[in-house]
Design a protein around this motif. Structure first.
Motif, short mmCIF file in Angstrom:
data_model
loop_
_atom_site.label_atom_id
_atom_site.label_comp_id
_atom_site.label_asym_id
_atom_site.label_seq_id
_atom_site.Cartn_x
_atom_site.Cartn_y
_atom_site.Cartn_z
N LEU A 139 3.81 12.83 -2.66
CA LEU A 139 4.68 13.82 -3.28
C LEU A 139 5.99 13.87 -2.50
CD1 LEU A 139 5.09 16.16 -5.34
CD2 LEU A 139 4.15 17.69 -3.59
N THR A 140 7.12 13.79 -3.22
CA THR A 140 8.43 13.70 -2.59
C THR A 140 9.40 14.70 -3.20
OG1 THR A 140 8.09 11.31 -2.27
CG2 THR A 140 10.33 12.15 -1.97
N TYR A 141 10.24 15.27 -2.32
CA TYR A 141 11.36 16.09 -2.77
C TYR A 141 12.64 15.51 -2.20
CZ TYR A 141 14.75 19.86 -3.10
OH TYR A 141 15.89 20.60 -3.36
N HIS A 142 13.62 15.24 -3.06
CA HIS A 142 14.92 14.70 -2.65
C HIS A 142 16.02 15.68 -3.01
CE1 HIS A 142 13.83 10.71 -1.28
NE2 HIS A 142 13.18 10.45 -2.41
N SER A 143 16.98 15.84 -2.08
CA SER A 143 18.19 16.62 -2.35
C SER A 143 19.31 16.01 -1.52
CB SER A 143 17.99 18.09 -2.00
OG SER A 143 18.02 18.28 -0.59
N PRO A 144 20.57 16.38 -1.79
CA PRO A 144 21.68 15.82 -0.99
C PRO A 144 21.58 16.13 0.50
CG PRO A 144 22.52 16.81 -3.01
CD PRO A 144 21.07 17.18 -2.92
N LEU A 145 20.94 17.23 0.87
CA LEU A 145 20.84 17.63 2.27
C LEU A 145 19.51 17.26 2.90
CD1 LEU A 145 21.98 19.24 4.73
CD2 LEU A 145 20.91 21.28 3.72
N LEU A 146 18.40 17.40 2.15
CA LEU A 146 17.07 17.31 2.74
C LEU A 146 16.13 16.51 1.84
CD1 LEU A 146 15.12 18.37 5.02
CD2 LEU A 146 14.59 20.25 3.44
N ASP A 147 15.35 15.61 2.48
CA ASP A 147 14.26 14.90 1.81
C ASP A 147 12.97 15.26 2.54
OD1 ASP A 147 16.21 13.50 0.31
OD2 ASP A 147 16.35 11.97 1.89
N VAL A 148 11.91 15.50 1.78
CA VAL A 148 10.60 15.79 2.36
C VAL A 148 9.55 14.99 1.60
CG1 VAL A 148 8.89 17.56 2.91
CG2 VAL A 148 11.32 18.12 2.99
N ARG A 149 8.59 14.43 2.32
CA ARG A 149 7.53 13.64 1.67
C ARG A 149 6.20 13.91 2.34
NH1 ARG A 149 9.12 7.72 0.57
NH2 ARG A 149 9.93 8.77 -1.30
N GLY A 150 5.15 14.01 1.53
CA GLY A 150 3.79 14.10 2.02
C GLY A 150 2.94 13.00 1.40
N PHE A 191 0.86 -1.19 0.00
CA PHE A 191 0.00 0.00 0.00
C PHE A 191 0.89 1.23 0.00
CE2 PHE A 191 -3.09 2.94 2.17
CZ PHE A 191 -3.92 3.05 1.08
N ILE A 192 0.40 2.34 -0.49
CA ILE A 192 1.25 3.49 -0.80
C ILE A 192 2.00 4.02 0.42
CG2 ILE A 192 -0.61 5.20 -0.53
CD1 ILE A 192 0.68 6.59 -3.05
N ASP A 193 1.40 3.97 1.62
CA ASP A 193 2.13 4.47 2.78
C ASP A 193 3.24 3.51 3.20
OD1 ASP A 193 0.41 2.54 3.82
OD2 ASP A 193 0.11 3.61 5.71
N SER A 194 3.02 2.20 3.03
CA SER A 194 4.08 1.23 3.32
C SER A 194 5.26 1.46 2.38
CB SER A 194 3.55 -0.19 3.15
OG SER A 194 4.55 -1.14 3.40
N ASP A 195 4.97 1.79 1.14
CA ASP A 195 6.01 2.06 0.16
C ASP A 195 6.71 3.39 0.43
OD1 ASP A 195 7.41 1.06 -1.97
OD2 ASP A 195 6.06 1.86 -3.50
N ALA A 227 8.72 12.89 11.69
CA ALA A 227 7.47 12.74 10.93
C ALA A 227 6.27 12.96 11.84
CB ALA A 227 7.38 11.37 10.28
N TYR A 228 5.16 13.30 11.19
CA TYR A 228 3.86 13.43 11.87
C TYR A 228 2.81 12.77 10.99
CZ TYR A 228 -0.67 15.44 13.02
OH TYR A 228 -1.99 15.59 13.33
N THR A 229 1.91 12.02 11.63
CA THR A 229 0.80 11.38 10.92
C THR A 229 -0.49 11.58 11.70
OG1 THR A 229 2.35 9.63 10.25
CG2 THR A 229 0.02 9.28 9.79
N HIS A 230 -1.55 11.92 10.97
CA HIS A 230 -2.89 11.99 11.57
C HIS A 230 -3.75 10.91 10.92
CE1 HIS A 230 -6.55 13.54 13.36
NE2 HIS A 230 -7.13 13.50 12.15
N TYR A 231 -4.44 10.13 11.76
CA TYR A 231 -5.36 9.09 11.29
C TYR A 231 -6.79 9.48 11.66
CZ TYR A 231 -1.15 6.21 10.88
OH TYR A 231 0.08 5.73 10.55
N VAL A 266 3.41 13.59 6.89
CA VAL A 266 4.49 14.44 6.40
C VAL A 266 5.76 14.03 7.14
CG1 VAL A 266 4.00 16.30 8.05
CG2 VAL A 266 5.30 16.79 5.96
N GLY A 267 6.85 13.85 6.39
CA GLY A 267 8.11 13.44 6.99
C GLY A 267 9.28 14.14 6.36
N ALA A 268 10.40 14.20 7.10
CA ALA A 268 11.60 14.86 6.60
C ALA A 268 12.84 14.13 7.08
CB ALA A 268 11.65 16.31 7.07
N ASN A 269 13.86 14.10 6.21
CA ASN A 269 15.19 13.59 6.53
C ASN A 269 16.20 14.72 6.35
OD1 ASN A 269 14.08 11.01 6.71
ND2 ASN A 269 14.68 10.44 4.64
#
Length: 343
Positions: A172-183, A96-100, A221-225, A207-210
């Motif tokens: 939706l994901t953004y990747h860079s050498p310093l920062l990754d963000v995903r929603g 499922f998409i969140d597991s991935d 990360a933060y998740t609301h169910y 929403v999560g960040a590395n």
């Protein structure tokens, strides 16, 4: 052909024994660091930047030799087309998409002790009848969408017995050498097509960040169910937070520490629904790589529950036939050591 094999030893205390007390368990376990699996995948060049692709992959439990859910291909079974210009579209069974999507932002990468623990495995499911699209990366951004049909005549949202109902999500994901963000936004429905349980069939907002600095990777990360179709009076929302970091001390050795917190909103509970409660999970783990394909691992974790909480250090559904949950309000400690080999 590819796969991985994971096996080790596990310790867990304060397991509710069904007689009003608790017990300690020592066990040989497979898959504590990651699911053992075996798979086949292939690519055929069709010309013009277009390729045909397929993947067949099943989970394995090496302690008894069974496949995940007794399916031939429990994790992935899909075929699709990939274009360097337009992206990839595929159809079949998949995570499922969140597991991935969540594992990459989880300090414990969806181990047995991980972000899945305090949500009873909500973020590591698989769904059948999927149609998915993955875009190319454009200036660091990419998007993935997934739609899982219920396949039932006259009941568009429902699923077959033992399956989820119609479910979908977008990432939706953004990747860079310093920062990754995903929603991520997704909806995982029960067999009857309803959002009836915050930790098994619900809406999810993630929403999560590395942050990667030198030898450190910090992850939050933060998740609301939300489960609006829950029975009247039952808790129908929860908020999940985590913060952790990995220190890559040497190319072979890494140490990870993290804290996870869950807050279940107001409402009662029953056999399959958690009541208003909260819990905090602390975890410390390490890996040591002998080679690129073989490593040792060890993790120790402690969960502290509020008065009504029965969360385990492991991701046990509330109504599981074999549960690792403690009695309400009890803390629990777990640990495991093992080896992973990748081939």
């Amino acid at each position: 052909m590819y796969g991985r094999v994971d096996g080790g030893i596990e310790y867990l205390n304060h397991v509710a024994n069904g007689a009003g007390g608790n017990s300690t368990r020592w066990s040989a376990e497979g898959g504590d660091w990651g699911t053992s699996m075996w798979g086949l995948k292939g690519v055929e060049d069709l010309g013009g930047g277009m390729s045909a692709v397929f993947t067949l992959e099943t989970a394995l439990q090496i302690m008894n030799g069974r496949t995940g859910g007794d399916r031939m291909f429990s994790r992935r079974a899909y075929a699709g087309l990939n274009s360097k210009t337009w992206g990839q579209i595929q159809a079949g069974r998949n995570l499922f998409i969140d597991s991935d999507g969540v594992w990459e932002f989880d300090p414990f990468v969806q181990e047995a002790v991980s972000s899945a623990s305090l949500v009873r495995g909500r973020n590591w499911q698989q769904t059948s009848n999927n149609v998915e699209y993955h875009s190319p990366v454009f200036h660091g951004f990419d998007v993935q969408g997934q739609y899982a049909f219920g396949n039932q005549p006259g009941a568009f949202n429902s699923g077959a017995p033992g399956e989820f109902g119609r479910s979908e999500g977008i990432m939706l994901t953004y990747h860079s050498p310093l920062l990754d963000v995903r929603g991520i936004y997704d909806e995982l429905r029960d067999q009857n097509g309803r959002l009836s349980n915050i930790f098994s069939s619900s809406r999810e907002y993630f929403v999560g960040a590395n942050l990667k600095v030198d030898k450190f990777k910090v992850q939050a990360a933060y998740t609301h169910y939300a489960a609006p179709d829950s029975p009247a009076g039952v808790a129908d929302s929860a908020d999940h937070y985590w913060l952790g970091a990995t220190y890559q001390a040497t190319p072979q050795w890494a140490v990870t520490a993290a804290g996870f917190y869950i807050h279940v909103g107001e409402g009662a509970g029953d056999a399959s629904h958690d009541p208003a409660s909260h819990a905090t999970l602390y975890a410390l783990g390490t890996t040591y790589n002998f080679t690129k394909r073989t490593f040792l691992y060890g993790t120790v974790a402690y969960v502290r529950n509020s008065a009504n909480g029965t969360f385990s250090v492991f991701a046990t559904p509330r109504n599981a036939d074999v549960s690792t949950s403690p009695l309400a309000g009890e803390s629990q400690t777990g640990a495991y050591v093992g080896m992973m080999h990748i081939f």
